[in-house]
Enzyme design. Structure first.
Site, PDB file in Angstrom:
ATOM      1  N   GLY A   1       4.770  10.862  -4.368  1.00 17.50           N
ATOM      2  CA  GLY A   1       5.350   9.528  -4.687  1.00 17.50           C
ATOM      3  C   GLY A   1       5.827   8.807  -2.854  1.00 17.50           C
ATOM      4  N   ALA A   2       4.736   8.759  -1.785  1.00 13.62           N
ATOM      5  CA  ALA A   2       5.147   9.027  -0.511  1.00 13.62           C
ATOM      6  C   ALA A   2       3.646   7.834  -0.738  1.00 13.62           C
ATOM      7  CB  ALA A   2       4.518   9.965   0.167  1.00 13.62           C
ATOM      8  N   GLY A   3       3.246   6.864  -1.369  1.00 18.65           N
ATOM      9  CA  GLY A   3       1.762   6.030  -1.021  1.00 18.65           C
ATOM     10  C   GLY A   3       0.896   6.553  -0.798  1.00 18.65           C
TER      11      GLY A   3
ATOM     12  N   ASP B   1      -8.251  -4.253  -4.098  1.00 19.97           N
ATOM     13  CA  ASP B   1      -9.691  -3.672  -5.020  1.00 19.97           C
ATOM     14  C   ASP B   1      -9.746  -4.395  -5.799  1.00 19.97           C
ATOM     15  OD1 ASP B   1      -7.120  -1.950  -5.484  1.00 19.97           O
ATOM     16  OD2 ASP B   1      -7.823  -0.292  -4.935  1.00 19.97           O
TER      17      ASP B   1
ATOM     18  N   GLU C   1      -7.210   8.355 -13.527  1.00 23.83           N
ATOM     19  CA  GLU C   1      -5.490   7.671 -13.568  1.00 23.83           C
ATOM     20  C   GLU C   1      -5.194   6.978 -14.309  1.00 23.83           C
ATOM     21  OE1 GLU C   1      -3.872   8.832 -10.294  1.00 23.83           O
ATOM     22  OE2 GLU C   1      -1.986   7.542 -11.039  1.00 23.83           O
TER      23      GLU C   1
ATOM     24  N   ASP D   1      -8.399   4.770  -3.645  1.00 24.28           N
ATOM     25  CA  ASP D   1      -7.903   5.885  -3.125  1.00 24.28           C
ATOM     26  C   ASP D   1      -8.122   6.646  -3.939  1.00 24.28           C
ATOM     27  OD1 ASP D   1      -5.340   3.964  -2.911  1.00 24.28           O
ATOM     28  OD2 ASP D   1      -4.125   4.870  -5.103  1.00 24.28           O
TER      29      ASP D   1
ATOM     30  N   SER E   1      -1.285   8.486  -2.341  1.00 21.21           N
ATOM     31  CA  SER E   1      -2.343   9.479  -3.325  1.00 21.21           C
ATOM     32  C   SER E   1      -2.648  10.041  -3.799  1.00 21.21           C
ATOM     33  CB  SER E   1      -3.905   8.840  -2.613  1.00 21.21           C
ATOM     34  OG  SER E   1      -3.800   6.984  -2.239  1.00 21.21           O
ATOM     35  N   SER E   2      -1.350  11.671  -3.648  1.00 19.31           N
ATOM     36  CA  SER E   2      -1.502  13.079  -4.402  1.00 19.31           C
ATOM     37  C   SER E   2      -2.545  12.638  -4.936  1.00 19.31           C
ATOM     38  CB  SER E   2      -0.579  13.064  -4.090  1.00 19.31           C
ATOM     39  OG  SER E   2       0.989  12.400  -4.908  1.00 19.31           O
ATOM     40  N   SER E   3      -2.346  11.592  -6.385  1.00 21.36           N
ATOM     41  CA  SER E   3      -2.757  12.229  -7.510  1.00 21.36           C
ATOM     42  C   SER E   3      -4.223  11.865  -7.830  1.00 21.36           C
ATOM     43  CB  SER E   3      -2.331  10.939  -8.728  1.00 21.36           C
ATOM     44  OG  SER E   3      -2.415   9.765  -8.291  1.00 21.36           O
TER      45      SER E   3
HETATM   46  C1  GLA Z   1      -2.396   2.068  -4.993  1.00 22.20           C
HETATM   47  C2  GLA Z   1      -3.851   2.174  -6.703  1.00 22.20           C
HETATM   48  C3  GLA Z   1      -4.947   1.364  -4.894  1.00 22.20           C
HETATM   49  C4  GLA Z   1      -4.195   0.256  -4.530  1.00 22.20           C
HETATM   50  C5  GLA Z   1      -3.401   0.306  -3.915  1.00 22.20           C
HETATM   51  C6  GLA Z   1      -2.432  -1.278  -3.746  1.00 22.20           C
HETATM   52  O1  GLA Z   1      -2.161   2.607  -4.819  1.00 22.20           O
HETATM   53  O2  GLA Z   1      -3.849   3.622  -6.411  1.00 22.20           O
HETATM   54  O3  GLA Z   1      -5.977   1.497  -6.307  1.00 22.20           O
HETATM   55  O4  GLA Z   1      -4.923  -1.026  -5.572  1.00 22.20           O
HETATM   56  O5  GLA Z   1      -2.245   0.499  -4.258  1.00 22.20           O
HETATM   57  O6  GLA Z   1      -3.511  -1.713  -2.532  1.00 22.20           O
END
Ligand code: GLA
Length: 383
Positions: free
Chosen positions: A120-122, A35, A158, A170, A124-126
């Site tokens: 923190g699980a990837g 992105d 963010e 995200d 995108s909770s934030s």
């Molecule tokens: C995080 C970032 C996103 C993206 C991913 C990796 O989730 O917030 O913008 O860059 O990492 O693809």
């Protein structure tokens, strides 16, 4: 969720909330670290979400409550600034600050936040909290800002309040998601297309390493800089190249490889990943799930070896499933250094997979393994 939030809001502030907004977490099928390099991504909003109840005040006080953490935070509109440690109020305050930056008069507000997006699980909770806040305030302030613009406000929250120079993926997925569809998003033009994601007998299974690396945000920002470095090296010869989206492998071989092998590895991953995403989209449209799955495994390999954003726990999970027939594809997901792997798994064999991978992971890594079966749902909405 709604009733619980209403009840709590009433107890806390002695009046009903003006609005309750739900904004989901996200998965990304393929197109990682693309992105912020102006490439394509393929995310979707999921059935885990942040919920925020908000009402405006007549003074300039801001009162926030995190229901799940049993914590409160107060400040004022005139004193809006990021707070020391990155923590939940920053996502809300950062979102509110975007209205002021647009010269929109902001009053104080009361808010209660709850979320079932694992932190923190990837997932995108934030971003979920940022999008929910922007959406709720836009509604209450009657500012009529478009969804796309709200995506960018949430992203700025963010950057400015959490200090992570994230791309657009995200927040875009959280705000723009549609049930049963993934979003093929061009992060350069922000044009997008919904692609149906209904895989017969196959589910998205998220395996959570329960690793939350402190490296995540600093290394993320470093990767971003390394990509910009590659662009600069090429730009000296090709001024039209403004992002890795415009670069080719030949350019990298000629102008980056001889001078900086680390920057070469990073940028080579990004260019390969952009190619892979295109192939993966073709496979998805042709219902060729087996090939889509292979692309995911290759992405993992690249993230681990070239981009170096994986960790032993993520590698363990992906390597474990690689030889299992019921797993069509798997890879680490998101920024890296912990969080979840995303797996496409034959539905009738999810239980047996979990029964074997969970004890194996826990014995080898000494950490609990959590799992979620994710379904693809709508993006930000009023509840
Ligand atoms: C995080 C970032 C996103 C993206 C991913 C990796 O989730 O917030 O913008 O860059 O990492 O693809």
């Amino acid at each position: 969720m709604k009733a619980q939030l209403e009840k709590y809001f009433l107890e806390q502030y002695q009046h009903q909330p003006g609005i309750i907004v739900r904004s989901p977490g996200r998965v990304n099928i393929i197109g990682e670290h693309a992105d912020y390099n102006n490439g394509f991504v393929l995310p979707a909003a999921i059935d885990k979400a942040a919920y925020i109840a908000i009402s405006l005040r007549t003074d300039d006080e801001i009162h926030l409550t995190a229901l799940d953490l049993n914590e409160t935070f107060s400040t004022t509109v005139s004193a809006l600034k990021p707070i020391g440690d990155i923590s939940w109020p920053n996502y809300i305050l950062g979102a509110a600050a975007q209205f002021l930056k647009r010269n929109i008069p902001l009053t104080g507000f009361n808010a209660v936040l709850t979320s079932d997006v694992p932190i923190g699980a990837g997932l995108s909770s934030s971003a979920a909290v940022e999008c929910a806040t922007v959406f709720a305030l836009n509604h209450l302030l009657e500012t009529n800002i478009s969804r796309i613009e709200m995506v960018s406000m949430a992203q700025k929250a963010e950057h400015e309040y959490a200090g992570v120079m994230c791309g657009i993926m995200d927040q875009f997925a959280s705000m723009m998601g549609q049930a049963n569809q993934v979003i093929k998003l061009d992060c350069r033009s922000l044009t997008y297309e919904y692609v149906p994601f209904k895989l017969d007998g196959i589910k998205i299974v998220l395996l959570n390493t329960n690793v939350k690396h402190s490296l995540a945000s600093s290394e993320y920002n470093t990767r971003r800089l390394e990509c910009m470095e590659a662009v600069k090296m090429i730009q000296a010869h090709y001024p039209a190249v403004v992002s890795l989206r415009d670069a080719t492998v030949e350019m990298l071989d000629q102008y980056v490889l001889p001078f900086n092998p680390i920057v070469y590895k990073r940028s080579r991953f990004v260019i390969d990943e952009m190619d892979r995403l295109n192939q993966a989209c073709q496979f998805l449209k042709q219902d060729n799930i087996a090939e889509l799955g292979k692309c995911m495994f290759k992405t993992h390999e690249g993230l681990s070896v070239q981009y170096e954003v994986s960790c032993k726990e993520l590698d363990f999970l992906v390597h474990f499933v690689q030889s299992r027939k019921e797993v069509i594809g798997a890879r680490m997901m998101g920024g890296g250094f912990g969080g979840c792997t995303i797996n496409l798994v034959k539905e009738d064999q999810i239980d047996s997979l979990i029964n074997s991978i969970k004890p194996a992971y826990e014995a080898a890594m000494g950490l609990p393994l959590d799992y979620y079966i994710a379904s693809i749902q709508n993006g930000t909405e009023i509840v």
